[in-house]
Design a protein around this motif. Structure first.
Motif, mmCIF file in Angstrom:
data_model
loop_
_atom_site.group_PDB
_atom_site.id
_atom_site.type_symbol
_atom_site.label_atom_id
_atom_site.label_comp_id
_atom_site.label_asym_id
_atom_site.label_seq_id
_atom_site.Cartn_x
_atom_site.Cartn_y
_atom_site.Cartn_z
ATOM 1 N N ILE A 230 47.657 45.060 47.367
ATOM 2 C CA ILE A 230 47.165 43.657 47.701
ATOM 3 C C ILE A 230 45.787 43.531 47.860
ATOM 4 O O ILE A 230 45.174 42.600 47.662
ATOM 5 N N TYR A 231 44.928 44.846 48.517
ATOM 6 C CA TYR A 231 43.716 44.582 48.772
ATOM 7 C C TYR A 231 42.932 44.458 47.489
ATOM 8 O O TYR A 231 41.791 43.971 47.270
ATOM 9 N N ARG A 232 43.311 45.198 46.415
ATOM 10 C CA ARG A 232 42.624 45.150 45.131
ATOM 11 C C ARG A 232 43.058 44.005 44.267
ATOM 12 O O ARG A 232 42.401 43.804 43.149
ATOM 13 N N VAL A 233 43.897 43.265 44.594
ATOM 14 C CA VAL A 233 44.658 42.091 43.929
ATOM 15 C C VAL A 233 44.218 40.986 44.403
ATOM 16 O O VAL A 233 43.498 39.984 43.697
ATOM 17 N N LEU A 234 44.658 40.520 45.558
ATOM 18 C CA LEU A 234 44.053 39.332 46.347
ATOM 19 C C LEU A 234 42.729 39.560 46.941
ATOM 20 O O LEU A 234 41.928 38.633 47.154
ATOM 21 N N GLY A 235 42.678 40.612 47.630
ATOM 22 C CA GLY A 235 41.370 41.008 48.318
ATOM 23 C C GLY A 235 41.298 40.377 49.823
ATOM 24 O O GLY A 235 42.287 39.599 50.190
ATOM 25 N N HIS A 236 40.473 40.994 50.605
ATOM 26 C CA HIS A 236 40.284 40.626 52.036
ATOM 27 C C HIS A 236 40.117 39.217 52.166
ATOM 28 O O HIS A 236 40.608 38.607 53.224
ATOM 29 N N SER A 237 39.366 38.842 51.294
ATOM 30 C CA SER A 237 38.819 37.300 51.512
ATOM 31 C C SER A 237 40.109 36.379 51.262
ATOM 32 O O SER A 237 40.191 35.240 52.105
ATOM 33 N N ALA A 324 51.593 32.982 41.399
ATOM 34 C CA ALA A 324 50.737 33.640 40.220
ATOM 35 C C ALA A 324 51.290 34.897 39.830
ATOM 36 O O ALA A 324 51.594 35.786 40.496
ATOM 37 N N SER A 325 51.191 34.924 38.652
ATOM 38 C CA SER A 325 51.713 36.050 37.720
ATOM 39 C C SER A 325 50.544 36.719 36.874
ATOM 40 O O SER A 325 50.107 36.209 35.924
ATOM 41 N N TYR A 326 50.189 37.988 37.619
ATOM 42 C CA TYR A 326 48.898 38.642 37.167
ATOM 43 C C TYR A 326 49.588 39.683 36.292
ATOM 44 O O TYR A 326 50.164 40.541 36.765
ATOM 45 N N SER A 327 49.369 39.707 35.104
ATOM 46 C CA SER A 327 49.825 40.991 33.831
ATOM 47 C C SER A 327 51.206 41.007 34.400
ATOM 48 O O SER A 327 51.788 42.044 34.552
ATOM 49 N N GLY A 328 52.002 39.866 34.617
ATOM 50 C CA GLY A 328 53.328 39.932 34.571
ATOM 51 C C GLY A 328 54.319 39.191 33.736
ATOM 52 O O GLY A 328 54.598 39.839 32.594
ATOM 53 N N GLY A 329 54.894 38.137 34.060
ATOM 54 C CA GLY A 329 55.605 37.251 33.031
ATOM 55 C C GLY A 329 57.163 37.445 33.409
ATOM 56 O O GLY A 329 57.653 37.700 34.356
ATOM 57 N N ARG A 398 37.212 38.236 40.141
ATOM 58 C CA ARG A 398 37.056 36.468 40.060
ATOM 59 C C ARG A 398 38.388 35.987 39.857
ATOM 60 O O ARG A 398 38.756 34.815 40.437
ATOM 61 N N SER A 399 39.191 36.591 38.775
ATOM 62 C CA SER A 399 40.732 36.067 38.506
ATOM 63 C C SER A 399 41.359 36.049 39.695
ATOM 64 O O SER A 399 42.355 35.298 39.757
ATOM 65 N N MET A 400 41.206 37.283 40.485
ATOM 66 C CA MET A 400 42.163 37.358 41.395
ATOM 67 C C MET A 400 42.131 35.997 42.340
ATOM 68 O O MET A 400 43.140 35.623 42.844
#
Length: 437
Positions: A230-237, A324-329, A398-400
């Motif tokens: 989650i830290y690398r996809v959504l990030g702390h912010s 939100a589907s990041y490289s999913g589907g 930025r896409s996250m």
């Protein structure tokens, strides 16, 4: 008379299209069978061939464009598992989709589609008095079509359902088990049954959560990862932003082996609903303990987690407002699974990388992502942002954030019957500069 001629022509066109799709499906199955080294699996695929073709046709009917050449042996195994688990129920659903496909773009067809569960309940009750006609293996499209024409969309049961549908908000589940306070940035053991529990990493400011009605956000991690992705996809912010407004972020640990961390991805476990019962317990307890904004429940994930988020949009449409589907589907066999609330047209952010580069051994994410787009386009009404990026199986920072920015303003709403009587095309935006990088 003109109307019936038009319907006849439409049925003829769809029938011809269906025949062509069936030939392509048969050809693809032959290709896969010819290359299989596992003879036991090949025999099983051959035995279930007819049911499998029907199941795949159901998937094709939920797509703007059917491409059977994308099917893998992994997909065929999952179809067999679902069909074998409850053959009569699956056969009925498949037949329903095939018959209604001919008339899905008519007002009459839409009324039935929007009340599918009521229709099937009535049909099963009718069938109980005609056991020979409805016996397993004998139920035909013609019988279902005849009943469909007799079924009155303005009957008393349907009127009652329509009046109830005026409450178009989410339908949250009741807790399966006792709820206990969530602990911030710790693994919380969530029990959702007598013998079922799972660790979930939870992010929350309890004081703010109780004072404000914030959102609930699920994050589902990818294959061979854990919740910390989650830290690398959504990030702390993004996590901090959600928590500051009184929201709660929940990141479940995998319930299945790490290579296929969510049950729906594995052909042998795809019918199990443990992950969704866990999601129900989290939503129910979040509401009970912290009075969340029940109109703002979102599902997000990367890779396998992106596929799981797409499944949440369908299987937990009683309360999911956006995904939100990041490289999913979505995977082909999703077409055999019932949507909880077919009148919920959630918002979706879908992003994926270059075909051939954004992939893992079992999944080409450009194809699964476009399959999800095709399904939502077929349904209409949905609002989508689709971002196709020049990258592999990674995600630009930025896409996250943009995924969260796109879904966070969505509010849950089920459309009333009169709103869906006239079909409205889905709003699909692709590669918008502000949203896609």
């Amino acid at each position: 008379m003109v109307r019936y001629i038009g319907i006849g022509l439409l049925a003829g066109i769809c029938f011809a299209s269906s025949v062509f799709a069936s030939e392509k499906i048969q050809f693809r199955i032959d290709q896969i069978l010819g290359s299989l080294e596992d003879r036991q699996l090949a025999e099983q695929l051959g035995y279930y061939r007819e049911q499998m073709v029907t199941g795949i046709e159901s998937w094709c009917m939920e797509q703007a464009e059917c491409r059977p050449e994308l099917l893998s042996v992994h997909d065929l195994s999952a179809f067999i598992t679902l069909i074998n688990k409850n053959e009569s129920e699956m056969r009925l659903k498949i037949l329903f989709d095939r018959v209604l496909k001919r008339f899905r773009d008519t007002d009459w067809g839409r009324k039935i589609l929007n009340h599918r569960e009521i229709f099937l309940k009535d049909f099963n009750a009718w069938c109980s008095t005609r056991s020979l006609e409805c016996a397993s293996g004998r139920l035909s499209e013609e019988l279902l079509a005849d009943y469909m024409h007799q079924w009155n969309p303005v009957s008393q049961p349907l009127q009652a359902a329509v009046s109830q549908s005026k409450n178009t908000g989410p339908l949250l589940p009741e807790p399966y088990w006792s709820c206990y306070d969530f602990v911030n940035d710790k693994d919380n053991t969530i029990r959702y049954g007598w013998l079922y529990w799972r660790d979930v990493r939870i992010f929350i400011d309890p004081e703010k959560a109780r004072k404000k009605q914030g959102p609930l956000v699920y994050y589902w991690h990818g294959s061979n990862e854990d919740w910390s992705q989650i830290y690398r996809v959504l990030g702390h912010s993004v996590i901090d932003e959600i928590v500051r407004e009184g929201g709660i972020v929940v990141a479940p640990h995998a319930g299945a082996p790490k290579a296929l961390p969510w049950y729906i991805m594995n052909p042998s476990t795809t019918g199990l609903e443990n992950d969704y019962y866990l999601a129900d317990q989290l939503a129910a307890c979040a509401e009970q303990l912290y009075d969340i904004d029940e109109r703002r429940i979102y599902s997000m994930g990367f890779s396998a987690g992106g596929i799981q988020s797409a499944a949440m949009g369908r299987l937990r449409s009683n309360y999911i407002a956006a995904i939100a589907s990041y490289s999913g589907g979505q995977l082909p066999w999703f077409s055999l699974l019932f949507s909880q609330a077919p009148d919920n047209y959630y918002r979706a952010y879908i992003t994926y990388g270059t075909r051939g580069e954004d992939k893992v051994p079992l999944v080409e994410f450009a194809d699964t992502s476009e399959s999800l787009v095709g399904y939502l386009e077929w349904r209409g009404f949905h609002e989508l942002m689709v971002c196709q990026q020049s990258r592999g199986h990674t995600l630009p920072y930025r896409s996250m954030r943009q995924g969260w920015e796109f879904i966070k303003d969505a509010r849950y709403q089920r459309l009333a019957s009169e709103q869906t009587a006239e079909f409205r095309k889905a709003s699909i935006k692709r590669n918008e500069k502000y949203w896609c990088y």
